[in-house]
Scaffold this motif. Sequence first.
Motif, short mmCIF file in Angstrom:
data_model
loop_
_atom_site.label_atom_id
_atom_site.label_comp_id
_atom_site.label_asym_id
_atom_site.label_seq_id
_atom_site.Cartn_x
_atom_site.Cartn_y
_atom_site.Cartn_z
N THR A 140 -42.25 0.38 39.28
CA THR A 140 -41.83 1.69 39.80
C THR A 140 -41.77 1.70 41.32
O THR A 140 -42.37 0.85 42.00
CB THR A 140 -42.80 2.82 39.37
OG1 THR A 140 -44.03 2.68 40.08
CG2 THR A 140 -43.05 2.79 37.88
N GLY A 141 -41.07 2.71 41.81
CA GLY A 141 -41.15 3.08 43.21
C GLY A 141 -41.71 4.49 43.29
O GLY A 141 -41.63 5.25 42.32
N GLY A 157 -36.91 2.94 36.28
CA GLY A 157 -35.67 2.40 35.74
C GLY A 157 -35.64 0.89 35.76
O GLY A 157 -35.00 0.26 34.91
N HIS A 158 -36.30 0.27 36.71
CA HIS A 158 -36.36 -1.18 36.75
C HIS A 158 -37.16 -1.70 35.56
O HIS A 158 -38.15 -1.09 35.13
CB HIS A 158 -37.02 -1.67 38.04
CG HIS A 158 -36.10 -1.61 39.23
ND1 HIS A 158 -34.98 -2.42 39.35
CD2 HIS A 158 -36.14 -0.86 40.37
CE1 HIS A 158 -34.37 -2.17 40.51
NE2 HIS A 158 -35.04 -1.21 41.13
N GLU A 159 -36.73 -2.85 35.03
CA GLU A 159 -37.36 -3.40 33.83
C GLU A 159 -38.44 -4.42 34.15
O GLU A 159 -39.18 -4.85 33.26
CB GLU A 159 -36.28 -4.06 32.96
CG GLU A 159 -35.24 -3.05 32.46
CD GLU A 159 -34.12 -3.71 31.70
OE1 GLU A 159 -34.15 -4.96 31.57
OE2 GLU A 159 -33.21 -3.00 31.24
N THR A 176 -33.79 -0.26 46.14
CA THR A 176 -34.91 -1.08 45.65
C THR A 176 -34.35 -2.34 45.01
O THR A 176 -33.29 -2.34 44.39
CB THR A 176 -35.76 -0.31 44.62
OG1 THR A 176 -34.91 0.13 43.53
CG2 THR A 176 -36.44 0.89 45.25
N GLY A 177 -35.08 -3.44 45.16
CA GLY A 177 -34.72 -4.70 44.55
C GLY A 177 -35.82 -5.16 43.62
O GLY A 177 -37.02 -4.97 43.91
N SER A 178 -35.44 -5.78 42.51
CA SER A 178 -36.42 -6.06 41.46
C SER A 178 -36.30 -7.47 40.90
O SER A 178 -35.26 -8.15 41.05
CB SER A 178 -36.24 -5.05 40.32
OG SER A 178 -36.97 -5.41 39.18
N ALA A 179 -37.38 -7.89 40.25
CA ALA A 179 -37.37 -9.17 39.53
C ALA A 179 -36.42 -9.11 38.33
O ALA A 179 -36.12 -10.16 37.74
CB ALA A 179 -38.78 -9.51 39.07
N ASP A 180 -35.93 -7.93 37.95
CA ASP A 180 -34.95 -7.85 36.86
C ASP A 180 -33.53 -8.19 37.34
O ASP A 180 -32.56 -8.02 36.60
CB ASP A 180 -34.99 -6.46 36.19
CG ASP A 180 -34.55 -5.33 37.14
OD1 ASP A 180 -34.01 -5.62 38.23
OD2 ASP A 180 -34.75 -4.16 36.79
N GLY A 191 -35.06 11.64 43.97
CA GLY A 191 -35.48 10.49 43.17
C GLY A 191 -34.51 10.15 42.06
O GLY A 191 -34.76 9.24 41.26
N LYS A 192 -33.39 10.84 42.00
CA LYS A 192 -32.38 10.56 40.97
C LYS A 192 -31.70 9.23 41.25
O LYS A 192 -31.32 8.92 42.39
CB LYS A 192 -31.35 11.67 40.94
CG LYS A 192 -30.22 11.44 39.95
CD LYS A 192 -29.18 12.55 40.04
CE LYS A 192 -28.00 12.29 39.11
NZ LYS A 192 -26.95 13.34 39.23
N GLU A 193 -31.52 8.41 40.19
CA GLU A 193 -30.82 7.13 40.36
C GLU A 193 -29.33 7.39 40.55
O GLU A 193 -28.70 8.15 39.79
CB GLU A 193 -31.03 6.23 39.14
CG GLU A 193 -30.38 4.87 39.32
CD GLU A 193 -30.64 3.93 38.14
OE1 GLU A 193 -29.81 3.01 37.93
OE2 GLU A 193 -31.66 4.11 37.43
N LEU A 194 -28.74 6.77 41.55
CA LEU A 194 -27.33 6.96 41.87
C LEU A 194 -26.47 5.89 41.19
O LEU A 194 -25.49 6.21 40.53
CB LEU A 194 -27.12 6.92 43.39
CG LEU A 194 -27.89 7.98 44.19
CD1 LEU A 194 -27.68 7.77 45.68
CD2 LEU A 194 -27.44 9.39 43.77
N PHE A 195 -26.82 4.62 41.36
CA PHE A 195 -26.09 3.53 40.69
C PHE A 195 -26.90 2.23 40.81
O PHE A 195 -27.88 2.15 41.56
CB PHE A 195 -24.69 3.34 41.26
CG PHE A 195 -24.62 3.15 42.74
CD1 PHE A 195 -24.70 1.87 43.31
CD2 PHE A 195 -24.45 4.24 43.59
CE1 PHE A 195 -24.62 1.69 44.67
CE2 PHE A 195 -24.37 4.06 44.97
CZ PHE A 195 -24.45 2.78 45.52
N THR A 196 -26.44 1.23 40.03
CA THR A 196 -27.11 -0.08 39.99
C THR A 196 -26.11 -1.16 40.38
O THR A 196 -24.95 -1.14 39.95
CB THR A 196 -27.66 -0.36 38.57
OG1 THR A 196 -28.56 0.69 38.20
CG2 THR A 196 -28.39 -1.69 38.53
#
Length: 575
Positions: A140-141, A157-159, A176-180, A191-196
């Motif tokens: 999470t963030g 949202g990140h896995e 944000t950047g993730s290991a996924d 805090g709404k996700e805009l796009f991936t």
Amino acid sequence: QKQTAAALEAKTEALDRLEWTDYLHRIALAHREWEANDIARMERLLAGCPERLRHWEWHYLWRLCHTELLRLPACDQAVGAVAWNPDGKRLATSWGDDVRVWDADTGKALLTLRGHRSLVAGLAFTPDGMRLASVSADRTGRVWDIAGGKELFSLTGHEQQVRAVAVSPDGRRIATGSADRTIRLWDAGSGKELFTLHGHPDEVIQVAFHPEGGLLASAGSDGAVKLWDLAARQEEPALRGPAPPARNRSPARLAFSPDGKRLAVVRSGQGVTLWDTAKRQVEYVLAIPLPGAHGAAFSPDNRHLAWSQDRNVMIWDAVARTPPQRIQGHPGEVFPVAFRPDGRRLASAGVDGLVKVWDPATPQEAMHLGGSELAFSLDDRQIATISSGGIALHDRLTGRRFQIRDDAWLAHLAFNHNGRQVAASVRPRSGRLDEPGEIRIWDALSGERTQTLHGHKGMVMAVVFDPTGPRLATASLDGTVRVWNEETGQEIHAWSAHRDGVAAVVFASDGKQLASAGTDRVVRIWDPATGKLRAALAGHPRGLRCLAFSPDGKRLASGEGEGGKPAEVRLWDPA
């Protein structure tokens, strides 16, 4: 009864000398650990020195490994994130699963932000300094209200674990950047996700907004660097330039210059690459080995680039492109680095759980030329320093630098009368004081060793050349002073000069007098041509450490150095 008292006094003096010798041995080992950049062992050696014995040399070494302006209390876990607020008055750091906010001037903890369930990996303030974004291995963030110390909302949202976070220059978006292997963009207000964004074949370990906000750079654990057009929500064409070698796909670290004209990419084992962001091509490559490179940051004036490198913080002038300067002081590997918004402070943190704040304008090499002991030639033109791997020579007029390679543990550096030869003693690797001493002489132009002198039965404590000709005097813990011909290596004189070890020896400027001093508290003056004793100057209550003739040879100064006791300096008329 008098004999018993005398024997007790002699025993006490012997124990004092033994303790002092052990202290000197610890000091020498601590300095060697500084050269090896093992700050943890250096601190242990210094901490083991009795307080009453700690003289200037102890305080000098202690200051070397504590040159930071501020040191925050140690965390029991690695500190993987650090961020300044926009006015530079507060510093946020990861603290295990928590986030702490500190007063950047005093080091006082102001806030502890709790909510993450695993290690915090990244931090970023909003431009107004009112909010702080954090990301964690808990996938999470979170966004925090700094004034109230409360969580406003979470970014879910990140896995897999989230490794990186950045806030856009206008404060409206969070990346944000993730290991996924994804990058997600969020609305910083809700805090709404805009796009991936998809495209990284491996973990995303860093994200950075271009100062104009429409471009995002990202780095992967495989060394891949990508640019993203946020309006089009797609990857831009690849940067044109050298790709990481297939055998060295080490993680990349990124930093945009504040004016947006350059992107710095730092990779372990490959060096630093500066990209022209307008032309999308390489501007300059600093090809140096970078073991353990982690964080990277540009100074606000666009001039200096800082990065972490193993247990060091490196600072490089990216405009003049001079060799990088090094700051030592972390016992463990360093992770993030961050400039204060005014550029006058630099924060670093690492696996040792420490956060330190430095003055980036005074890196340590600027203060001691990167070496340990230092010597000037008689004409002041050349400087020699002892460092790991040999002797570094610097010509002050031409700027020429030259390295004499030698893996021995060297000490007591000296130039001969014409600056063409340089000599040093060799300390035993075992650290034993009773091992035979050795002196080496090199040609200062070619670096070739010209002489190796043997004869002393104990550690050599002083090396000095005759300022008028080809003679060299040495002093040792074996109690002897020896005079040598520097050109042939032949021993000219050797005499038992003092009852105990000899700590200092010095020629007068005309070469006609040679003075020696030691732990027996006596200064002796010799005729170096004949080896005959001219005078014995007694009166010091404690053992001696140093000597110096005045330039005209009419005065001789002697200084004491017996651990933990008040020291005197005396002036003598050597005639």
